[in-house]
Design a protein around this motif. Sequence first.
Motif, PDB file in Angstrom:
ATOM      1  N   LEU A   2       0.838  -1.193   0.000  1.00  0.00           N
ATOM      2  CA  LEU A   2       0.000   0.000   0.000  1.00  0.00           C
ATOM      3  C   LEU A   2       0.877   1.248   0.000  1.00  0.00           C
ATOM      4  O   LEU A   2       1.768   1.379   0.844  1.00  0.00           O
ATOM      5  CB  LEU A   2      -0.914   0.014   1.226  1.00  0.00           C
ATOM      6  CG  LEU A   2      -1.980  -1.081   1.288  1.00  0.00           C
ATOM      7  CD1 LEU A   2      -2.762  -0.989   2.585  1.00  0.00           C
ATOM      8  CD2 LEU A   2      -2.909  -0.981   0.087  1.00  0.00           C
ATOM      9  N   PRO A   3       0.624   2.180  -0.925  1.00  0.00           N
ATOM     10  CA  PRO A   3       1.427   3.403  -0.956  1.00  0.00           C
ATOM     11  C   PRO A   3       1.012   4.354   0.159  1.00  0.00           C
ATOM     12  O   PRO A   3      -0.128   4.334   0.627  1.00  0.00           O
ATOM     13  CB  PRO A   3       1.107   3.985  -2.335  1.00  0.00           C
ATOM     14  CG  PRO A   3      -0.272   3.506  -2.610  1.00  0.00           C
ATOM     15  CD  PRO A   3      -0.363   2.136  -2.011  1.00  0.00           C
ATOM     16  N   SER A   4       1.930   5.189   0.562  1.00  0.00           N
ATOM     17  CA  SER A   4       1.628   6.187   1.580  1.00  0.00           C
ATOM     18  C   SER A   4       0.796   7.316   0.966  1.00  0.00           C
ATOM     19  O   SER A   4       0.823   7.519  -0.260  1.00  0.00           O
ATOM     20  CB  SER A   4       2.921   6.753   2.155  1.00  0.00           C
ATOM     21  OG  SER A   4       3.613   7.498   1.159  1.00  0.00           O
ATOM     22  N   PRO A   5       0.053   8.070   1.769  1.00  0.00           N
ATOM     23  CA  PRO A   5      -0.701   9.207   1.241  1.00  0.00           C
ATOM     24  C   PRO A   5       0.180  10.217   0.519  1.00  0.00           C
ATOM     25  O   PRO A   5      -0.245  10.821  -0.483  1.00  0.00           O
ATOM     26  CB  PRO A   5      -1.334   9.814   2.497  1.00  0.00           C
ATOM     27  CG  PRO A   5      -1.422   8.678   3.457  1.00  0.00           C
ATOM     28  CD  PRO A   5      -0.220   7.831   3.188  1.00  0.00           C
ATOM     29  N   VAL A   6       1.414  10.395   1.001  1.00  0.00           N
ATOM     30  CA  VAL A   6       2.329  11.336   0.339  1.00  0.00           C
ATOM     31  C   VAL A   6       2.661  10.845  -1.057  1.00  0.00           C
ATOM     32  O   VAL A   6       2.695  11.628  -2.025  1.00  0.00           O
ATOM     33  CB  VAL A   6       3.612  11.504   1.186  1.00  0.00           C
ATOM     34  CG1 VAL A   6       4.611  12.398   0.451  1.00  0.00           C
ATOM     35  CG2 VAL A   6       3.278  12.087   2.550  1.00  0.00           C
ATOM     36  N   ALA A   7       2.896   9.530  -1.209  1.00  0.00           N
ATOM     37  CA  ALA A   7       3.202   8.976  -2.530  1.00  0.00           C
ATOM     38  C   ALA A   7       2.016   9.115  -3.472  1.00  0.00           C
ATOM     39  O   ALA A   7       2.188   9.383  -4.673  1.00  0.00           O
ATOM     40  CB  ALA A   7       3.602   7.513  -2.389  1.00  0.00           C
ATOM     41  N   PHE A  12      -0.402  11.896  -8.055  1.00  0.00           N
ATOM     42  CA  PHE A  12      -1.505  12.704  -8.596  1.00  0.00           C
ATOM     43  C   PHE A  12      -0.973  13.977  -9.237  1.00  0.00           C
ATOM     44  O   PHE A  12      -1.419  14.378 -10.319  1.00  0.00           O
ATOM     45  CB  PHE A  12      -2.496  13.042  -7.471  1.00  0.00           C
ATOM     46  CG  PHE A  12      -3.781  13.656  -7.946  1.00  0.00           C
ATOM     47  CD1 PHE A  12      -4.867  12.861  -8.255  1.00  0.00           C
ATOM     48  CD2 PHE A  12      -3.905  15.029  -8.077  1.00  0.00           C
ATOM     49  CE1 PHE A  12      -6.052  13.422  -8.697  1.00  0.00           C
ATOM     50  CE2 PHE A  12      -5.083  15.595  -8.517  1.00  0.00           C
ATOM     51  CZ  PHE A  12      -6.165  14.786  -8.820  1.00  0.00           C
ATOM     52  N   VAL A  13      -0.015  14.621  -8.577  1.00  0.00           N
ATOM     53  CA  VAL A  13       0.544  15.872  -9.096  1.00  0.00           C
ATOM     54  C   VAL A  13       1.403  15.618 -10.329  1.00  0.00           C
ATOM     55  O   VAL A  13       1.303  16.330 -11.338  1.00  0.00           O
ATOM     56  CB  VAL A  13       1.349  16.586  -7.993  1.00  0.00           C
ATOM     57  CG1 VAL A  13       2.074  17.804  -8.566  1.00  0.00           C
ATOM     58  CG2 VAL A  13       0.435  17.004  -6.847  1.00  0.00           C
ATOM     59  N   SER A  14       2.233  14.584 -10.286  1.00  0.00           N
ATOM     60  CA  SER A  14       3.146  14.320 -11.397  1.00  0.00           C
ATOM     61  C   SER A  14       2.405  13.886 -12.660  1.00  0.00           C
ATOM     62  O   SER A  14       2.798  14.227 -13.780  1.00  0.00           O
ATOM     63  CB  SER A  14       4.171  13.263 -10.995  1.00  0.00           C
ATOM     64  OG  SER A  14       3.518  12.033 -10.698  1.00  0.00           O
ATOM     65  N   TYR A 180       2.575  -2.155 -11.724  1.00  0.00           N
ATOM     66  CA  TYR A 180       2.618  -2.200 -10.259  1.00  0.00           C
ATOM     67  C   TYR A 180       2.833  -0.816  -9.657  1.00  0.00           C
ATOM     68  O   TYR A 180       3.481  -0.681  -8.617  1.00  0.00           O
ATOM     69  CB  TYR A 180       3.715  -3.170  -9.783  1.00  0.00           C
ATOM     70  CG  TYR A 180       3.451  -4.601 -10.181  1.00  0.00           C
ATOM     71  CD1 TYR A 180       2.598  -5.414  -9.434  1.00  0.00           C
ATOM     72  CD2 TYR A 180       4.049  -5.146 -11.309  1.00  0.00           C
ATOM     73  CE1 TYR A 180       2.347  -6.726  -9.808  1.00  0.00           C
ATOM     74  CE2 TYR A 180       3.809  -6.450 -11.698  1.00  0.00           C
ATOM     75  CZ  TYR A 180       2.950  -7.232 -10.945  1.00  0.00           C
ATOM     76  OH  TYR A 180       2.693  -8.526 -11.320  1.00  0.00           O
ATOM     77  N   SER A 181       2.259   0.205 -10.279  1.00  0.00           N
ATOM     78  CA  SER A 181       2.330   1.569  -9.747  1.00  0.00           C
ATOM     79  C   SER A 181       1.098   1.813  -8.883  1.00  0.00           C
ATOM     80  O   SER A 181       0.127   2.455  -9.302  1.00  0.00           O
ATOM     81  CB  SER A 181       2.416   2.582 -10.892  1.00  0.00           C
ATOM     82  OG  SER A 181       3.555   2.355 -11.692  1.00  0.00           O
ATOM     83  N   PHE A 182       1.145   1.288  -7.675  1.00  0.00           N
ATOM     84  CA  PHE A 182      -0.030   1.362  -6.819  1.00  0.00           C
ATOM     85  C   PHE A 182      -0.328   2.786  -6.373  1.00  0.00           C
ATOM     86  O   PHE A 182      -1.477   3.107  -6.062  1.00  0.00           O
ATOM     87  CB  PHE A 182       0.156   0.453  -5.607  1.00  0.00           C
ATOM     88  CG  PHE A 182       0.218  -1.000  -5.949  1.00  0.00           C
ATOM     89  CD1 PHE A 182      -0.885  -1.658  -6.449  1.00  0.00           C
ATOM     90  CD2 PHE A 182       1.399  -1.717  -5.796  1.00  0.00           C
ATOM     91  CE1 PHE A 182      -0.823  -3.001  -6.781  1.00  0.00           C
ATOM     92  CE2 PHE A 182       1.469  -3.062  -6.126  1.00  0.00           C
ATOM     93  CZ  PHE A 182       0.355  -3.710  -6.620  1.00  0.00           C
ATOM     94  N   ASP A 183       0.692   3.640  -6.318  1.00  0.00           N
ATOM     95  CA  ASP A 183       0.426   5.028  -5.962  1.00  0.00           C
ATOM     96  C   ASP A 183      -0.435   5.699  -7.030  1.00  0.00           C
ATOM     97  O   ASP A 183      -1.363   6.452  -6.718  1.00  0.00           O
ATOM     98  CB  ASP A 183       1.745   5.787  -5.772  1.00  0.00           C
ATOM     99  CG  ASP A 183       2.683   5.618  -6.964  1.00  0.00           C
ATOM    100  OD1 ASP A 183       2.424   4.747  -7.823  1.00  0.00           O
ATOM    101  OD2 ASP A 183       3.686   6.363  -7.029  1.00  0.00           O
ATOM    102  N   LYS A 184      -0.180   5.392  -8.299  1.00  0.00           N
ATOM    103  CA  LYS A 184      -1.001   5.947  -9.384  1.00  0.00           C
ATOM    104  C   LYS A 184      -2.389   5.324  -9.396  1.00  0.00           C
ATOM    105  O   LYS A 184      -3.372   5.992  -9.747  1.00  0.00           O
ATOM    106  CB  LYS A 184      -0.293   5.740 -10.722  1.00  0.00           C
ATOM    107  CG  LYS A 184       1.027   6.495 -10.839  1.00  0.00           C
ATOM    108  CD  LYS A 184       1.678   6.276 -12.197  1.00  0.00           C
ATOM    109  CE  LYS A 184       2.997   7.035 -12.291  1.00  0.00           C
ATOM    110  NZ  LYS A 184       3.668   6.835 -13.599  1.00  0.00           N
ATOM    111  N   MET A 185      -2.478   4.060  -9.019  1.00  0.00           N
ATOM    112  CA  MET A 185      -3.786   3.413  -8.931  1.00  0.00           C
ATOM    113  C   MET A 185      -4.678   4.122  -7.922  1.00  0.00           C
ATOM    114  O   MET A 185      -5.844   4.430  -8.197  1.00  0.00           O
ATOM    115  CB  MET A 185      -3.620   1.948  -8.532  1.00  0.00           C
ATOM    116  CG  MET A 185      -3.243   1.024  -9.669  1.00  0.00           C
ATOM    117  SD  MET A 185      -4.634   0.656 -10.751  1.00  0.00           S
ATOM    118  CE  MET A 185      -5.691  -0.266  -9.649  1.00  0.00           C
ATOM    119  N   PHE A 186      -4.121   4.414  -6.748  1.00  0.00           N
ATOM    120  CA  PHE A 186      -4.897   5.102  -5.724  1.00  0.00           C
ATOM    121  C   PHE A 186      -5.213   6.535  -6.146  1.00  0.00           C
ATOM    122  O   PHE A 186      -6.269   7.071  -5.795  1.00  0.00           O
ATOM    123  CB  PHE A 186      -4.144   5.086  -4.396  1.00  0.00           C
ATOM    124  CG  PHE A 186      -4.350   3.831  -3.601  1.00  0.00           C
ATOM    125  CD1 PHE A 186      -5.356   3.746  -2.654  1.00  0.00           C
ATOM    126  CD2 PHE A 186      -3.552   2.718  -3.821  1.00  0.00           C
ATOM    127  CE1 PHE A 186      -5.548   2.585  -1.928  1.00  0.00           C
ATOM    128  CE2 PHE A 186      -3.739   1.548  -3.106  1.00  0.00           C
ATOM    129  CZ  PHE A 186      -4.735   1.479  -2.152  1.00  0.00           C
TER     130      PHE A 186
END
Length: 221
Positions: A2-7, A12-14, A180-186
């Motif tokens: 699970l990615p961190s909220p910061v990630a 989201f920004v990138s 496997y970019s779970f930060d982008k998934m979230f």
Amino acid sequence: MLPSPVAVVKAFVSDFPTLMYHSGVSLAEAILGLLIGIVLAFLIAVLMDRFITCRRALYPVMVVTQTIPTVAIAPILVLWMGFGMAPKITLVVITTFFPIAVGLLDGFSGVDQDAVDLMRSMGAGRRQIFLQIKLPSALGQFFSGLKISASYSVVGAVVAEWLGGFRGLGVYMTRVRKAYSFDKMFAVIILIVIISLLLIAVVNLLRRAVMPWERVQEERS
């Protein structure tokens, strides 16, 4: 895993320009499908209210369409209609028209019969009774169903994009999942939630504009 909220925020920004591009496609599919679903639901509800035979024939078919999983029917629509917007819009229509049709039908059926009898005694026809009594009384149920359908519309478009397409949030989710970019998934999930909430807010604004008497009653209470 699970990615961190910061990630998630960084992702989201990138990827913000890419997310906006794909969300524009998904939103267009959702809105077009929702508009067609509204028209279809209105026509079906009017026919079922006017003719009891149509109600007995169409209502079971409507229920059956809602028991079919969207992930099962989406590949068939893609095979029939290709990888463009047509299968996505069709799936959104199938997903969204049922709550609106049921809401309108319940509103038409729950009209004040005394008001209808009064209109008839004054020489009003079916059209006048429908426009002045039945339709205004069904607006509350219509907008309640529309809020449900508005949230379903985005989900329906994204599910259809998962199974075939070149653009849209569903296609983007498939790509980042395979990487496997779970930060982008979230980040995509949060964006879908935001879009759904915005659509519901728009429906609430439309309800307040179309039904000003509710606002007057709230102010009096």
